[in-house]
Structure formats: structure tokens, C-alpha cells
Design a protein around this motif. Structure first.
Motif, PDB file in Angstrom:
ATOM      1  N   THR A  85       0.860  -1.017  -0.107  1.00 56.80           N
ATOM      2  CA  THR A  85       0.621  -0.167  -0.148  1.00 56.80           C
ATOM      3  C   THR A  85       0.766   1.439  -0.091  1.00 56.80           C
ATOM      4  O   THR A  85       0.726   1.723  -0.705  1.00 56.80           O
ATOM      5  N   ARG A  86       2.062   1.677   0.228  1.00 63.47           N
ATOM      6  CA  ARG A  86       2.432   2.412   0.804  1.00 63.47           C
ATOM      7  C   ARG A  86       3.325   2.701  -0.453  1.00 63.47           C
ATOM      8  O   ARG A  86       3.609   3.506  -0.922  1.00 63.47           O
ATOM      9  N   LYS A  87       3.509   1.507  -1.334  1.00 65.38           N
ATOM     10  CA  LYS A  87       4.298   1.916  -2.285  1.00 65.38           C
ATOM     11  C   LYS A  87       3.287   2.289  -3.472  1.00 65.38           C
ATOM     12  O   LYS A  87       3.600   2.711  -4.367  1.00 65.38           O
ATOM     13  N   PHE A  88       2.423   1.714  -3.207  1.00 64.72           N
ATOM     14  CA  PHE A  88       1.309   2.194  -4.403  1.00 64.72           C
ATOM     15  C   PHE A  88       0.272   3.861  -3.752  1.00 64.72           C
ATOM     16  O   PHE A  88       0.475   4.850  -4.813  1.00 64.72           O
ATOM     17  N   VAL A  89       0.616   4.826  -2.526  1.00 61.52           N
ATOM     18  CA  VAL A  89       0.050   5.784  -2.580  1.00 61.52           C
ATOM     19  C   VAL A  89       1.202   6.500  -2.912  1.00 61.52           C
ATOM     20  O   VAL A  89       1.086   7.448  -2.937  1.00 61.52           O
ATOM     21  N   LEU A  90       2.618   5.995  -2.579  1.00 65.03           N
ATOM     22  CA  LEU A  90       3.845   7.413  -2.317  1.00 65.03           C
ATOM     23  C   LEU A  90       4.375   7.019  -4.382  1.00 65.03           C
ATOM     24  O   LEU A  90       5.437   7.065  -4.636  1.00 65.03           O
ATOM     25  N   SER A  91       3.228   7.240  -5.482  1.00 66.55           N
ATOM     26  CA  SER A  91       3.745   6.839  -6.611  1.00 66.55           C
ATOM     27  C   SER A  91       2.697   7.386  -7.347  1.00 66.55           C
ATOM     28  O   SER A  91       1.810   7.483  -7.157  1.00 66.55           O
TER      29      SER A  91
ATOM     30  N   TYR B 119      -3.562  11.089  -6.601  1.00 68.38           N
ATOM     31  CA  TYR B 119      -3.953  11.484  -5.688  1.00 68.38           C
ATOM     32  C   TYR B 119      -2.666  12.052  -5.167  1.00 68.38           C
ATOM     33  O   TYR B 119      -2.430  12.515  -4.153  1.00 68.38           O
ATOM     34  N   PHE B 120      -1.049  11.577  -5.823  1.00 67.68           N
ATOM     35  CA  PHE B 120       0.060  12.008  -5.747  1.00 67.68           C
ATOM     36  C   PHE B 120       0.279  12.861  -6.328  1.00 67.68           C
ATOM     37  O   PHE B 120       0.100  12.629  -7.902  1.00 67.68           O
ATOM     38  N   ALA B 121       1.142  13.713  -6.094  1.00 64.79           N
ATOM     39  CA  ALA B 121       1.659  15.489  -6.417  1.00 64.79           C
ATOM     40  C   ALA B 121       2.731  15.024  -7.148  1.00 64.79           C
ATOM     41  O   ALA B 121       3.643  15.067  -5.608  1.00 64.79           O
TER      42      ALA B 121
ATOM     43  N   ALA C  38       4.205  14.506  -3.320  1.00 60.30           N
ATOM     44  CA  ALA C  38       3.890  14.448  -1.834  1.00 60.30           C
ATOM     45  C   ALA C  38       1.683  13.927  -2.424  1.00 60.30           C
ATOM     46  O   ALA C  38       2.001  15.080  -4.025  1.00 60.30           O
ATOM     47  N   VAL C  39       1.784  13.150  -1.170  1.00 57.76           N
ATOM     48  CA  VAL C  39       0.186  12.737  -1.486  1.00 57.76           C
ATOM     49  C   VAL C  39      -0.875  14.349  -1.364  1.00 57.76           C
ATOM     50  O   VAL C  39      -0.186  14.989  -0.191  1.00 57.76           O
ATOM     51  N   GLY C  40      -1.656  14.161  -1.777  1.00 63.13           N
ATOM     52  CA  GLY C  40      -2.413  14.943  -1.794  1.00 63.13           C
ATOM     53  C   GLY C  40      -3.506  15.749  -1.614  1.00 63.13           C
ATOM     54  O   GLY C  40      -3.884  14.586  -1.090  1.00 63.13           O
ATOM     55  N   GLY C  41      -4.869  15.759  -2.368  1.00 59.44           N
ATOM     56  CA  GLY C  41      -6.539  15.353  -1.913  1.00 59.44           C
ATOM     57  C   GLY C  41      -7.141  15.929  -2.698  1.00 59.44           C
ATOM     58  O   GLY C  41      -6.713  17.319  -3.054  1.00 59.44           O
ATOM     59  N   PRO C  42      -8.398  15.799  -2.884  1.00 59.27           N
ATOM     60  CA  PRO C  42      -9.307  16.128  -3.906  1.00 59.27           C
ATOM     61  C   PRO C  42      -9.974  18.175  -2.668  1.00 59.27           C
ATOM     62  O   PRO C  42     -10.230  18.910  -3.448  1.00 59.27           O
ATOM     63  N   HIS C  43      -9.138  17.828  -1.833  1.00 64.45           N
ATOM     64  CA  HIS C  43     -10.131  18.822  -0.992  1.00 64.45           C
ATOM     65  C   HIS C  43      -9.504  20.281  -1.318  1.00 64.45           C
ATOM     66  O   HIS C  43      -9.802  21.698  -1.774  1.00 64.45           O
ATOM     67  N   LEU C  44      -8.278  20.471  -1.644  1.00 63.04           N
ATOM     68  CA  LEU C  44      -7.523  21.258  -3.035  1.00 63.04           C
ATOM     69  C   LEU C  44      -7.766  21.265  -4.115  1.00 63.04           C
ATOM     70  O   LEU C  44      -6.515  21.980  -4.726  1.00 63.04           O
TER      71      LEU C  44
END
Length: 735
Positions: free
Chosen positions: A603-609, A614-616, A623-629
Motif C-alpha cells: 500500500t505504501r508503494k502504491f500511495v507514494l507513486s 492524488y499523488f502530486a 507528496a500525497v495530496g487530495g481532492p480538498h484543494l
């Protein structure tokens, strides 16, 4: 000249040792050493009601108050190192140097009347009154002068002095110096005592129940999640004390305020100042556009979105306080038990699916609609949200980012809630054992059963197979097989899972709390795995000190295996990365075995790729971002979580500290280069433009950076690198 001098760093007169390791007092049964699990939000609301700095209203000294600090000689080798500014590579056993901490070092100093002009923090940032750091980044010194700080803690000032001797890079130290004290310096808006109505006279009288009101920074309201996370950053400085100006008093006040708010509106997440403070409620224009049901009182509640992590945060600070102080009587004295009951009832009601067995649509305990031009600000289906099939997890309408969930079974929030239900249940068990509460026995059982159900739902539905990464955790699921594969920067997140040590399930049974000297593993073993058995205390996990790092305990603690139901035959698929730290617990005979450590690493490898939607990624910040901004905006918060979790065994770096150092170094460098020269940590940064950022005053992210530096110092002290050029804190960051 006088104004300039007023903004210089003071020389602290307190040199008592500082406890980096939040191990519990020996007599605190069954509560995990608090994890590094800071939950943090994102808020794009404009600042409201934030003006010039005001003095904190500190409570008067209560007659008969006493110093109840723990007088046991805790062994804290890192304190000796930091106190002298040196390093040690030869000490193999911390038990050879006993030291103690005293409440005098932990107590805050009442804020004197200002003798200089107290500026609002954002104005202070604009003026940059202090001298810049001597590195190439020229970070300004933006701490308020001592007279203007909201909560003055001598132990914190002593820590800053000691850390200056081991952080050799001037820019890195300035960022730590500005950021770590930020909440205490600027966001403790009010402290005081609760008032209750005297039934005989009808008048309101002041009680001895402490209250604390903590704002998020540029938003003048108190989020349960934010305020818990902000105060939690100072956990290494917390010790038992009855002094009214101690950190323990501030912490109790926060727990009491949370309890009050949860009893009032258990489905709401953001609250107004206590009426006792005399501070006028902050206007929130969203009140006219949002329609939660049940509705809320805008004089008490700032905003109302059902976010499961809010209740988890309340349990988090409660368990942390108990672990550090052993102060069980506190939890019986006021309304904590009633608040836990409200939290359990509210969350249990949100386990129901959309339909009953006959297909009727079930009413929901909480619904929400809003007039908005953003889809993330309202729920579909007239406030019900997308359909959910009951599986034991708790529905959360909104994420920690305050954005609406797509699928309401939000995995990281459920993980965090389950872990802290189990930890806080030990407080409830203690109240039961000492007969301090009539409700406690039943609540202990309810909390543990709720946590067990959540764990079962996650194992059944939230572990899915990704075509490139193998088995990973889904961010959200619906119980029907639907899954949202992403991660959001806001904590709780999938990336942050190790910080509350979810991987030690209740099925492991009873386990003794490990003290500083460590309980031998054979003494801590347990075999009771019944559903109602006392869950694991998860004591092997600590916010800033893991037992594997303790002298004489060279083997890493075990990270349990659990079982998830197989969705297909994957016997010919590539196996996930294996780790040696695993134990077993079963949830069913037909379940297929899966290693949560391996699943997290996948999961970590997925998230940081770039596979994470939402990985910017960019030259300014990746870094990981998100839909909020929105896409392309990385969150420094996620950078620090990536670094902090790298220290946890479940992340897979335990056998390669040098590899882990480079992972942490990459994240540390990213934070240093993403402040646009302001010298504080922001909410988001454009991945392609460092100058495009949000929130100049965001308390939780700043506190989290301080936690990261302390975690690095603790690790480097253990390895004999603290203060040397071989360590991260001893190297130059000017490249």
C-alpha cells in the motif's frame, strides 16, 4: 530596538531532563504506549474572527493543589545526551543512567502582562521581526515574544536549547524552532473552568473542571481532530501534575472540552468557544447552506460533518493522557464516561447498511445535504450517501479532509477508531475494577465488540488486489465489492496506519504494558482470544520510542498477521514482500492468510507513486495530496507522515537503517524546500511552484514537523549518531 529584542529567543533557566520516550508509568495497566498517529485536517474556509493576539485566561491556582508527578526513576538515556549536547555510541544499557523528570520542568509559566506589542501571528509573519537563519533559505524567526505566547512551558524552552546543540544546520533548526512550539505559542485561545448551575440557588458557579479551547490557526474554531493532534505533539513533555499551569492541566481541559462537545453533538466535528470563555462564537456562513439531521446549535457548534476520526481523536488523547500519567480518577470525575457512551452509541448506529434483509431502505441516524458548487460538500441520495452493505465497519460521511466520502466505509478512519476503542477500553476497565463508574463494565464490552466488528469488516472487504502492487488496502469500500483505490494526505490515511499500530489486533488477547525496563516477551504472551477478552494493549508501540530500540531488546517486536477473506484464487500470483515479524490470528476457517505488514508495504508503494490518483509530483514538492484543494497540490503533512512511518517496523526498513535514513532524508529535504522562505509548514504546496501554497498558520502540520525531528533525534541517539555528521540532524542541508 526594544521591539526587536523582545522577539529574540529567550534563554531558559530550566535544564531538567526531557523525556523523549512516552512509556507508561509501571502501574498503568493495558494501555498502548501512544502511537505517532496524528490526525490532521485541511480547511479551505477563510479565516474568521482572528485578530490581534490575546492573553490566555489561565485558571487561578486551586487551594490545596499538589504536585502529583511520577517520582519513579525512569531511564531516559536520550535525555542525558540532549542535556549535554553530546552523543554516545558506547552505552548499551539505558538502565545504567537513571534520571527523573519533575513536574516543575513540565509546568507552564503564567503569561505576564505584555510589555511589547502583541501581533497576530499572520501579521508577525509579514513583519519578520527576528533575524533570519544563517543558511541559504534565510528563514525568519517568527515566534511571538515570551509575553505574547499563549502557553509558556519551560520544558519546551529547555528542549529547544538542547536541540540547537545537535541540529547543526541553521535552516533546519530554525524551522524546528518556529514550528514545534507553534500551537502553544499562538493557538491556546482560552483556558479556564467549567460552570455548572447550582440547583439550590439557580446561579452558575465555577467548578474545578478544567477546559481548554484550541483553535486550528487561521480558523477560529476548535476541530476535535485538529485540537487533539496539535496537543498530542507535546506528548513527550507530558507528565502527571495537579498544577493548574501544567501541560497535564491543559491536556485535561482538552479532554473535558471534547467530552462536553461530543455529548452535545456526537456527529459534529468543529465547535465554538466554551460559553465560560466570554469569546463570541465565530460566524460560519455554511450554517445557512448545510442541513445536517439532527440539526445543531450554531452558538455551540461551528460546523457539523460526521467524521469518524473525530471520535477516534477524542479516544486518542484520552488514552495518551492515561498512559503517561496513570490518572484514572480523572476519567471518573467529570463527563468522560458519558462522552464515550455517546461516541459508542453514535458510531454503532452508523454501522447499519442502506437496506434491511427484506430490501426496505433503513433510516440513517445522521444525514447531510448542502447547497454547494462542489460535489465534495454534500451527500448523494438526499443526504444518505451512496448505498452501503453492513459489514461491521462504521460509516463515515466525510473524510478527515472534510470532503464527502464516495464509499462511506472509510478504511483508515475505521482502523484508527478500532485501535483507540481498544486502548481506551483499558481506562474503562480500570474504572470497572475500581468501581468508579456504574456504566463502565458494560461500556468496556461494547467498545471491544465494536472494535472487533470493525476489524472483521476491514479484513473482509478493505484488502483488495491491485494489478501492479498486489494486495493493498482500499481507501474506501461499500461492502458490495466496490472500492476506491487512492489515499488522501489528511490523517488518518492509509499511509499513516503504522502510527496507531492497527496491526496488533484484539484477537492477540491480553498483554502486559511494557515499562522502560521492558517486560520479557514470555511474560507478555497471552492465549485468550475470545471475542470479549481484554484486547492487546499494543504496548510494544510508542509514539517516539519503540521497544526494539531499547538497549537489551535487540529483536524487533512482532507485528501480527491477520486473515482476510480471499476473493479469488491467487496461488499463482507473485507473493507480497515477506517480513519476519509476524504472528497469527484467525477470523474464520475459510479465510485466506495475508500478512498485514506486507499489505501495508504494498500500500505504501502504491500511495507514494503516480498510481495514486492524488499523488502530486513536481520539482517543488512530490507528496500525497487530495481532492480538498485539488490535483497537483502536495501536502507537507503527508511528507512528514511518510518519514515518521519509515521508522515503524511494519514499513519494512527495520533491517536496513541506512536505507531508511535516505528515505527520511528525502522527505526532510522536501519539507525544508516547501515553505517559500516563511520558516513554517504550510497546508499544501503546488508541486510545480513553491510560492503557491495555502495556510500560513496551520498548527497541526507545524507540530508534526517537530515530532519528526524528535523522532530522528531519538533514533540517532540510540545508534550513537546524534550530533555527528553521520546523522540526519548533524549534516548540512544547504544543497
Amino acid at each position: 530596538m526594544v521591539l526587536w529584542l523582545g522577539y529574540q529567543t529567550p534563554s531558559s533557566t530550566v535544564h531538567a531532563p526531557f523525556d523523549l520516550r512516552p512509556d507508561p508509568p509501571p502501574n498503568v495497566p493495558g494501555v498502548q504506549n501512544p502511537g505517532k498517529d496524528h490526525t490532521g485536517p485541511s480547511h479551505s474556509n477563510p479565516a474568521q474572527g482572528v485578530g490581534t493576539a490575546e492573553n490566555s485566561l489561565y485558571p487561578p491556582t486551586t487551594p490545596g493543589s499538589s504536585n502529583d508527578s511520577d517520582e519513579d526513576g525512569e531511564v531516559v538515556l536520550v535525555d542525558i545526551i540532549l542535556a549535554t549536547g553530546g552523543s554516545s555510541s558506547s552505552s548499551s544499557s539505558s538502565s545504567s543512567i537513571p534520571t527523573t523528570t519533575t513536574a516543575a520542568a513540565e509546568s507552564a509559566v503564567p503569561t505576564p502582562a505584555p510589555t511589547v506589542q502583541c501581533l497576530g501571528f499572520e501579521e508577525l509573519q509579514r513583519q519578520k521581526p527576528g533575524p533570519p537563519s544563517e543558511g541559504r533559505r534565510k528563514f525568519p524567526y517568527v515566534r511571538p515574544p515570551p509575553e505574547c505566547r499563549k502557553f509558556r512551558l519551560p520544558a519546551l524552552e529547555a528542549l529547544l536549547e538542547r536541540m540547537e546543540k545537535v541540529i547543526r544546520d541553521p535552516d533546519l533548526f530554525r524551522l524546528f524552532e518556529n514550528s514545534y512550539p507553534n500551537t502553544l505559542d499562538t493557538m491556546i485561545k482560552w483556558r479556564g473552568y467549567a460552570k455548572k448551575k447550582d440547583h439550590a440557588t439557580g446561579e452558575e458557579v465555577e467548578t474545578d473542571e478544567e477546559l481548554t479551547y484550541v483553535i486550528t490557526g487561521d480558523i477560529d474554531a476548535m476541530w476535535l481532530r485538529d485540537s487533539a493532534s496539535q496537543v498530542y505533539s507535546y506528548l513527550p513533555l507530558l507528565e502527571a501534575s495537579r498544577e493548574p499551569d501544567s501541560l497535564a492541566s491543559l491536556w485535561r481541559g482538552l479532554i473535558n472540552a471534547h467530552a462536553r462537545y461530543i455529548i452535545i453533538s456526537p456527529y459534529c466535528h468543529s465547535f465554538q468557544p466554551p460559553p465560560e470563555s466570554g469569546i463570541q462564537p465565530t460566524n460560519n456562513g455554511a450554517y445557512l447552506h448545510n442541513h445536517p439531521n439532527p440539526p445543531y446549535n450554531p452558538t455551540l457548534v461551528f460546523d457539523c460533518k460526521w467524521e469518524l476520526d473525530s471520535l477516534a481523536s477524542f479516544l486518542q488523547v484520552s488514552a495518551a493522557y492515561y498512559t503517561r500519567t496513570g490518572d484514572l480518577d480523572f476519567f471518573a470525575k467529570y463527563s468522560w464516561v458519558d462522552a464515550v457512551q455517546a461516541a459508542v452509541d453514535a458510531s454503532a448506529a452508523m454501522r447499519l447498511g442502506t437496506y434491511d434483509d427484506e430490501g426496505h431502505v433503513l433510516p440513517s441516524a445522521w444525514t447531510f445535504t448542502g447547497w454547494t458548487n462542489r460535489g465534495s460538500e454534500t451527500l448523494t441520495n438526499d443526504g444518505l450517501g451512496n448505498p452501503v452493505k453492513e459489514n461491521g465497519m462504521v460509516r463515515s460521511a466525510f473524510r478527515p479532509s472534510d470532503d464527502a466520502c464516495i464509499f462511506q466505509l472509510l478504511t483508515p478512519s475505521n482502523m484508527m477508531f478500532a485501535a483507540y476503542l481498544e486502548q481506551a477500553s483499558h481506562i474503562m476497565q480500570g474504572l470497572t475494577d475500581r468501581r468508579l463508574s456504574d456504566k463502565a463494565a458494560n461500556l468496556t464490552t461494547e467498545m471491544r465488540k465494536l472494535a472487533t466488528g470493525i476489524r472483521g469488516g476491514i479484513a473482509r472487504d478493505a484488502v483488495v488486489r491491485h494489478r501492479d502492487f498486489g494486495e493493498i488496502f482500499a481507501y474506501e469500500v461499500d461492502g458490495y465489492g466496490g472500492a476506491n483505490l487512492m489515499d488522501d494526505a489528511n490523517v488518518p490515511s492509509l499511509l499513516a496506519m503504522p502510527l496507531w499500530n492497527y496491526t496488533l489486533p484484539a484477537a492477540m488477547g491480553k498483554q502486559l504494558v511494557k515499562s522502560v525496563k521492558q517486560v520479557p516477551r514470555d511474560e507478555a504472551a497471552a492465549t485468550d482470544t475470545s471475542q470479549d477478552a481484554e484486547p492487546s494493549s499494543m504496548a510494544s508501540h510508542s509514539r517516539s520510542k519503540r521497544p526494539a530500540s531499547t538497549a537489551g531488546d535487540t529483536e524487533p517486536p512482532t507485528a501480527p498477521r491477520t486473515f482476510v477473506k480471499a476473493t479469488k484464487d491467487d496461488s499463482d500470483s507473485e507473493p507480497a514482500t515477506k517480513t519476519s515479524n509476524s504472528t497469527s490470528a484467525s477470523t474464520g476457517e475459510d479465510d485466506h492468510q495475508a500478512d498485514y505488514a506486507a499489505i501495508y508495504q504494498n500500500t505504501r508503494k502504491f500511495v507514494l507513486s503516480m498510481a495514486n490518483p492524488y499523488f502530486a509530483k513536481g520539482p517543488a514538492l512530490s507528496a500525497v495530496g487530495g481532492p480538498h484543494l485539488g490535483p497537483g497540490k502536495g501536502w507537507p503533512m503527508a511528507v512528514m507522515v511518510a518519514a515518521l512511518t519509515a521508522f515503524e517496523d511494519v514499513a519494512g526498513f527495520a533491517s536496513s537503517p541506512r536505507e531508511r535514513d535516505e528515505v527520511v532524508a528525502e522527505q526532510l529535504y522536501a519539507v525544508l524546500n516547501s515553505t517559500a522562505g516563511t520558516g513554517v509548514v504550510h497546508e499544501t504546496v503546488n508541486a510545480w511552484n513553491e510560492a503557491d501554497w495555502t495556510r500560513s498558520w496551520f498548527g497541526w502540520a507545524n507540530g508534526l514537523f517537530g515530532e519528526l525531528i524528535i523522532r530522528i533525534a531519538e533514533d540517532e541517539q540510540r545508534r550513537g549518531l546524534l550530533g555527528t555528521e553521520e546523522g540526519l540532524l548533524g549534516r548540512s542541508w544547504q544543497h
